[in-house]
Design a protein around this motif. Structure first.
Motif, PDB file in Angstrom:
ATOM      1  N   PRO A 142       0.811  -1.227   0.000  1.00 37.50           N
ATOM      2  CA  PRO A 142       0.000   0.000   0.000  1.00 37.50           C
ATOM      3  C   PRO A 142       0.840   1.272   0.000  1.00 37.50           C
ATOM      4  N   GLU A 143       2.066   1.196   0.517  1.00 40.88           N
ATOM      5  CA  GLU A 143       2.945   2.361   0.542  1.00 40.88           C
ATOM      6  C   GLU A 143       3.335   2.832  -0.861  1.00 40.88           C
ATOM      7  N   LEU A 144       3.089   2.005  -1.863  1.00 35.88           N
ATOM      8  CA  LEU A 144       3.402   2.384  -3.247  1.00 35.88           C
ATOM      9  C   LEU A 144       2.314   3.252  -3.881  1.00 35.88           C
ATOM     10  N   GLY A 145       1.247   3.528  -3.149  1.00 38.67           N
ATOM     11  CA  GLY A 145       0.187   4.390  -3.680  1.00 38.67           C
ATOM     12  C   GLY A 145      -0.474   3.789  -4.905  1.00 38.67           C
ATOM     13  N   THR A 146      -0.460   4.525  -6.018  1.00 39.09           N
ATOM     14  CA  THR A 146      -1.124   4.030  -7.224  1.00 39.09           C
ATOM     15  C   THR A 146      -0.471   2.766  -7.764  1.00 39.09           C
ATOM     16  N   GLU A 147       0.791   2.503  -7.380  1.00 39.03           N
ATOM     17  CA  GLU A 147       1.471   1.301  -7.860  1.00 39.03           C
ATOM     18  C   GLU A 147       1.290   0.104  -6.922  1.00 39.03           C
ATOM     19  N   ALA A 148       0.488   0.245  -5.882  1.00 35.55           N
ATOM     20  CA  ALA A 148       0.184  -0.895  -5.015  1.00 35.55           C
ATOM     21  C   ALA A 148      -0.488  -1.991  -5.837  1.00 35.55           C
ATOM     22  N   VAL A 149      -0.337  -3.222  -5.397  1.00 34.68           N
ATOM     23  CA  VAL A 149      -1.021  -4.331  -6.081  1.00 34.68           C
ATOM     24  C   VAL A 149      -2.484  -4.318  -5.655  1.00 34.68           C
ATOM     25  N   ARG A 150      -3.355  -4.363  -6.646  1.00 34.53           N
ATOM     26  CA  ARG A 150      -4.797  -4.394  -6.395  1.00 34.53           C
ATOM     27  C   ARG A 150      -5.397  -5.658  -6.988  1.00 34.53           C
ATOM     28  N   ARG A 151      -6.396  -6.138  -6.296  1.00 38.42           N
ATOM     29  CA  ARG A 151      -7.227  -7.240  -6.803  1.00 38.42           C
ATOM     30  C   ARG A 151      -8.480  -6.583  -7.356  1.00 38.42           C
ATOM     31  N   LEU A 152      -8.676  -6.706  -8.665  1.00 32.41           N
ATOM     32  CA  LEU A 152      -9.845  -6.119  -9.315  1.00 32.41           C
ATOM     33  C   LEU A 152     -10.829  -7.210  -9.689  1.00 32.41           C
ATOM     34  N   THR A 153     -12.073  -6.969  -9.447  1.00 33.95           N
ATOM     35  CA  THR A 153     -13.131  -7.810  -9.994  1.00 33.95           C
ATOM     36  C   THR A 153     -13.694  -7.046 -11.180  1.00 33.95           C
TER      37      THR A 153
END
Length: 180
Positions: free
Chosen positions: A144-155
């Protein structure tokens, strides 16, 4: 007519898809850009647990804009894929089924896609706001500290992509547009 695909992909089906095929993806995909790829590579090198399973999954090279209060995610267009070329072959060797981005890839990546029978999918650059409409849920799952570059799980529901490199060596850029 686009193929409607329920994720994870059935990799046995890859043999029937040719570059230029259009898909509507339905299910889970993961975002990861440059900084997240570096962190994932470090975890692999230390033989630590990854933030999501690689087997038969899809990584979308994207980092969203800020999320509006009434939406699951902000604009989420693809980033230029070749920045991830140094990381991609290892992830494919570990079972990644496909990646989504924009632009041509290095010869080593194309060879690794074929070797691993994996796909390179293209999302329309400049259409991040429209692509965000296909995201029904988003959750930061790592870094999460990477901001927009954090890994996200998208549905996603009916997330539109085009097959750029197929498992047969087909290359949409070279074959149709005479690029590369």
């Amino acid at each position: 007519m686009p193929y409607r695909i329920t994720l994870p992909f059935d990799r046995a089906e890859f043999v029937k898809y040719k570059s230029g095929a259009e898909f509507y993806l339905n299910g889970v995909i993961y975002t990861a850009r440059d900084a997240a790829h570096q962190r994932i590579q470090e975890l692999i090198a230390r033989k630590e647990t990854l933030p999501f399973p690689l087997a038969n999954q899809i990584i979308y090279y994207a980092g969203p804009a800020p999320t509006p209060a009434d939406k699951p995610i902000g604009s989420i267009g693809p980033t230029t894929s070749d920045r991830m070329d140094v990381f991609t072959p290892e992830l494919l060797d570990l079972g990644l089924a496909a990646v989504i981005g924009k632009g041509p890839r290095a010869a080593e990546v194309k060879a690794s896609l074929q070797k691993n029978k994996a796909l390179y999918l293209g999302a329309l650059g400049g259409a991040g706001a429209l692509l965000a409409r296909a995201v029904t849920a988003a959750q930061v799952i790592a870094f999460p500290e990477l901001g927009t570059e954090a890994v996200r799980r998208l549905t996603v529901r009916d997330f539109p992509v085009t097959l750029i490199y197929d498992i047969h060596g087909g290359d949409l850029y070279a074959d149709r547009y005479m690029l590369g």
